[in-house]
Design a protein around this motif. Structure first.
Motif, PDB file in Angstrom:
ATOM      1  N   ARG A  80      66.821 -40.192  19.502  1.00 30.56           N
ATOM      2  CA  ARG A  80      66.452 -38.789  19.656  1.00 30.56           C
ATOM      3  C   ARG A  80      67.454 -37.886  18.948  1.00 30.56           C
ATOM      4  N   GLU A  81      68.739 -38.145  19.143  1.00 32.86           N
ATOM      5  CA  GLU A  81      69.770 -37.323  18.498  1.00 32.86           C
ATOM      6  C   GLU A  81      69.710 -37.468  16.980  1.00 32.86           C
ATOM      7  N   ALA A  82      69.423 -38.672  16.490  1.00 33.24           N
ATOM      8  CA  ALA A  82      69.331 -38.884  15.041  1.00 33.24           C
ATOM      9  C   ALA A  82      68.150 -38.119  14.456  1.00 33.24           C
ATOM     10  N   CYS A  83      67.022 -38.125  15.159  1.00 33.24           N
ATOM     11  CA  CYS A  83      65.852 -37.397  14.675  1.00 33.24           C
ATOM     12  C   CYS A  83      66.105 -35.892  14.681  1.00 33.24           C
ATOM     13  N   GLU A  84      66.726 -35.418  15.744  1.00 24.57           N
ATOM     14  CA  GLU A  84      66.997 -33.982  15.850  1.00 24.57           C
ATOM     15  C   GLU A  84      68.010 -33.505  14.814  1.00 24.57           C
ATOM     16  N   ASP A 106      57.795 -43.288  19.406  1.00 22.09           N
ATOM     17  CA  ASP A 106      57.180 -42.078  19.939  1.00 22.09           C
ATOM     18  C   ASP A 106      58.023 -40.858  19.580  1.00 22.09           C
ATOM     19  N   ILE A 107      59.340 -40.987  19.725  1.00 21.07           N
ATOM     20  CA  ILE A 107      60.251 -39.903  19.351  1.00 21.07           C
ATOM     21  C   ILE A 107      60.171 -39.636  17.853  1.00 21.07           C
ATOM     22  N   GLY A 108      60.207 -40.705  17.052  1.00 21.23           N
ATOM     23  CA  GLY A 108      60.133 -40.553  15.609  1.00 21.23           C
ATOM     24  C   GLY A 108      58.866 -39.852  15.169  1.00 21.23           C
ATOM     25  N   ARG A 110      57.165 -37.613  16.740  1.00 24.13           N
ATOM     26  CA  ARG A 110      57.249 -36.178  17.026  1.00 24.13           C
ATOM     27  C   ARG A 110      58.066 -35.438  15.970  1.00 24.13           C
ATOM     28  N   HIS A 111      58.937 -36.172  15.261  1.00 24.65           N
ATOM     29  CA  HIS A 111      59.773 -35.558  14.222  1.00 24.65           C
ATOM     30  C   HIS A 111      59.320 -35.945  12.814  1.00 24.65           C
ATOM     31  N   GLY A 112      58.235 -36.690  12.699  1.00 26.86           N
ATOM     32  CA  GLY A 112      57.750 -37.110  11.387  1.00 26.86           C
ATOM     33  C   GLY A 112      58.648 -38.138  10.718  1.00 26.86           C
ATOM     34  N   ILE A 113      59.333 -38.963  11.520  1.00 29.16           N
ATOM     35  CA  ILE A 113      60.285 -39.936  10.987  1.00 29.16           C
ATOM     36  C   ILE A 113      59.820 -41.353  11.344  1.00 29.16           C
ATOM     37  N   PRO A 114      59.611 -42.232  10.345  1.00 29.59           N
ATOM     38  CA  PRO A 114      59.237 -43.613  10.645  1.00 29.59           C
ATOM     39  C   PRO A 114      60.361 -44.337  11.386  1.00 29.59           C
ATOM     40  N   VAL A 115      59.991 -45.110  12.387  1.00 28.70           N
ATOM     41  CA  VAL A 115      60.920 -45.971  13.119  1.00 28.70           C
ATOM     42  C   VAL A 115      60.367 -47.390  13.070  1.00 28.70           C
ATOM     43  N   THR A 116      61.173 -48.326  12.600  1.00 29.01           N
ATOM     44  CA  THR A 116      60.722 -49.713  12.508  1.00 29.01           C
ATOM     45  C   THR A 116      61.655 -50.622  13.299  1.00 29.01           C
ATOM     46  N   SER A 117      61.174 -51.829  13.590  1.00 29.63           N
ATOM     47  CA  SER A 117      61.978 -52.791  14.346  1.00 29.63           C
ATOM     48  C   SER A 117      61.670 -54.200  13.869  1.00 29.63           C
ATOM     49  N   CYS A 118      62.494 -55.129  14.297  1.00 28.99           N
ATOM     50  CA  CYS A 118      62.535 -56.461  13.677  1.00 28.99           C
ATOM     51  C   CYS A 118      61.337 -57.344  14.003  1.00 28.99           C
ATOM     52  N   ALA A 119      61.047 -57.552  15.278  1.00 27.66           N
ATOM     53  CA  ALA A 119      59.928 -58.432  15.631  1.00 27.66           C
ATOM     54  C   ALA A 119      58.606 -57.833  15.172  1.00 27.66           C
ATOM     55  N   HIS A 120      58.430 -56.547  15.386  1.00 33.81           N
ATOM     56  CA  HIS A 120      57.198 -55.857  14.990  1.00 33.81           C
ATOM     57  C   HIS A 120      56.963 -55.988  13.489  1.00 33.81           C
ATOM     58  N   LEU A 256      56.789 -47.219   4.499  1.00 34.56           N
ATOM     59  CA  LEU A 256      56.211 -46.074   5.183  1.00 34.56           C
ATOM     60  C   LEU A 256      56.654 -44.761   4.551  1.00 34.56           C
ATOM     61  N   LEU A 257      57.910 -44.720   4.116  1.00 33.30           N
ATOM     62  CA  LEU A 257      58.383 -43.508   3.434  1.00 33.30           C
ATOM     63  C   LEU A 257      57.636 -43.285   2.127  1.00 33.30           C
ATOM     64  N   ARG A 258      57.440 -44.348   1.371  1.00 35.07           N
ATOM     65  CA  ARG A 258      56.713 -44.205   0.097  1.00 35.07           C
ATOM     66  C   ARG A 258      55.270 -43.767   0.333  1.00 35.07           C
ATOM     67  N   LEU A 259      54.677 -44.222   1.420  1.00 38.14           N
ATOM     68  CA  LEU A 259      53.299 -43.842   1.730  1.00 38.14           C
ATOM     69  C   LEU A 259      53.207 -42.470   2.386  1.00 38.14           C
ATOM     70  N   GLY A 260      54.362 -41.927   2.796  1.00 34.52           N
ATOM     71  CA  GLY A 260      54.360 -40.639   3.470  1.00 34.52           C
ATOM     72  C   GLY A 260      53.785 -40.708   4.879  1.00 34.52           C
ATOM     73  N   ARG A 261      54.000 -41.848   5.553  1.00 34.48           N
ATOM     74  CA  ARG A 261      53.454 -42.063   6.892  1.00 34.48           C
ATOM     75  C   ARG A 261      54.580 -42.379   7.877  1.00 34.48           C
ATOM     76  N   ASP A 262      54.332 -42.072   9.152  1.00 36.54           N
ATOM     77  CA  ASP A 262      55.269 -42.508  10.199  1.00 36.54           C
ATOM     78  C   ASP A 262      54.523 -43.302  11.261  1.00 36.54           C
ATOM     79  N   ALA A 263      53.541 -42.699  11.920  1.00 34.91           N
ATOM     80  CA  ALA A 263      52.727 -43.402  12.905  1.00 34.91           C
ATOM     81  C   ALA A 263      51.498 -42.550  13.192  1.00 34.91           C
ATOM     82  N   SER A 264      50.477 -43.173  13.758  1.00 32.53           N
ATOM     83  CA  SER A 264      49.261 -42.447  14.105  1.00 32.53           C
ATOM     84  C   SER A 264      49.517 -41.497  15.266  1.00 32.53           C
TER      85      SER A 264
END
Length: 282
Positions: A80-84, A106-108, A110-120, A256-264
């Protein structure tokens, strides 16, 4: 075009001691386990590594559901602090069990920032390379988390099994003879490693018995084995891709950055949403 600004966030931070698998401070490269394996993916980016929130579950690595829940909640504040701060274009969550991923995404959103993780990221990329994938993981407790993620991310049709090589993380409840750090050191010196041998055997069983066409690694403490497992299986005649989470999560963030997407916005609705649905199909 400016290089993408990435923040890599570790799952938790331990004090220096017997249970730590990486330094808790120092240069950014030291905070990314097996940095040499992902250095080429970060070469043309501006990136920072966060050591993770100080562990409150205990001063040891995470394996149980309770521990994953605690470190996930602790990581939410960092994201949250990083996005803000508006200093980053994307955030990559390090750690194989994805603690706090959906909440951080979910936080990302709201700020238009993609968040990714390893298993996903691994599971998505695995299904791009083949229809069915197998998971090679380190312990019974950690297997439970990985199996839960397969269901949560809706990959039950694609995941054939979670294979356990029984080399748990260093922690008070584990006093067995296996040591991930020692096994890693032996393997990288070209010496016999029981952990690597077990992982190769699990990979071959996943191919022959489960029908896996791609292999992924469950715990980030096992990611160092990726090229070694793939090479050993190739020597045995198996042309099978082996994935690890750091590379997949970094590359998914960049995609995701190249596509200009974060999440639905329907999967991760704003608060409040602009429109609401009277029915959601599950």
């Amino acid at each position: 075009m400016k290089p993408p600004r990435l923040l890599l966030v570790n799952a938790f931070q331990l004090s220096e001691g017997a249970y730590a698998l990486r330094p808790h401070d120092g240069p950014r490269e030291a905070l990314v386990m097996d940095y040499a394996n992902v250095a080429h993916l970060l070469a043309d980016t501006e990136w920072t590594a966060h050591p993770g929130a100080r562990a409150t579950h205990g001063d040891w690595p995470v394996e149980t559901r309770e521990e994953f829940l605690i470190v996930g909640a602790n990581r939410v504040r960092i994201v949250r602090e990083a996005c803000e701060s508006k200093q980053y274009d994307a955030i990559v969550l390090l750690g194989g069990g994805d603690p706090g991923f959906l909440e951080c995404r979910d936080i990302g959103r709201r700020h238009g920032i993609p968040v990714t993780s390893c298993a996903h990221a691994q599971m998505h990329l695995a299904t791009m390379l083949g229809h069915r994938f197998g998971v090679i993981d380190i312990s019974e407790q950690h297997n439970t988390q990985m199996a839960q993620l397969v269901v949560q991310y809706r990959f039950t049709e694609h995941c054939v099994a979670v294979r356990n090589i029984n080399h748990p993380l260093p922690r008070p409840t584990h006093d067995g003879p296996q040591s991930i750090a020692e096994e890693k050191a032996r393997a990288l010196r070209g010496e016999p490693s029981a952990m690597l041998d077990a992982a190769v055997a699990a990979g071959e069983s996943a191919i022959l018995e489960d029908g896996a066409e791609t292999l992924i690694l469950g715990c980030s403490a096992a990611y160092w084995m990726r090229p070694l497992i793939e090479a050993r299986l190739r020597e045995a005649g198996w042309d099978v891709p082996v994935l690890e989470g750091y590379s997949c999560a970094i590359e998914m963030a960049r995609m995701l950055l190249r596509l200009g997407r974060d999440a639905s916005g329907l999967a991760f609705p704003s608060d409040p949403p602009r429109r609401w649905r009277p029915r959601r199909v599950v």
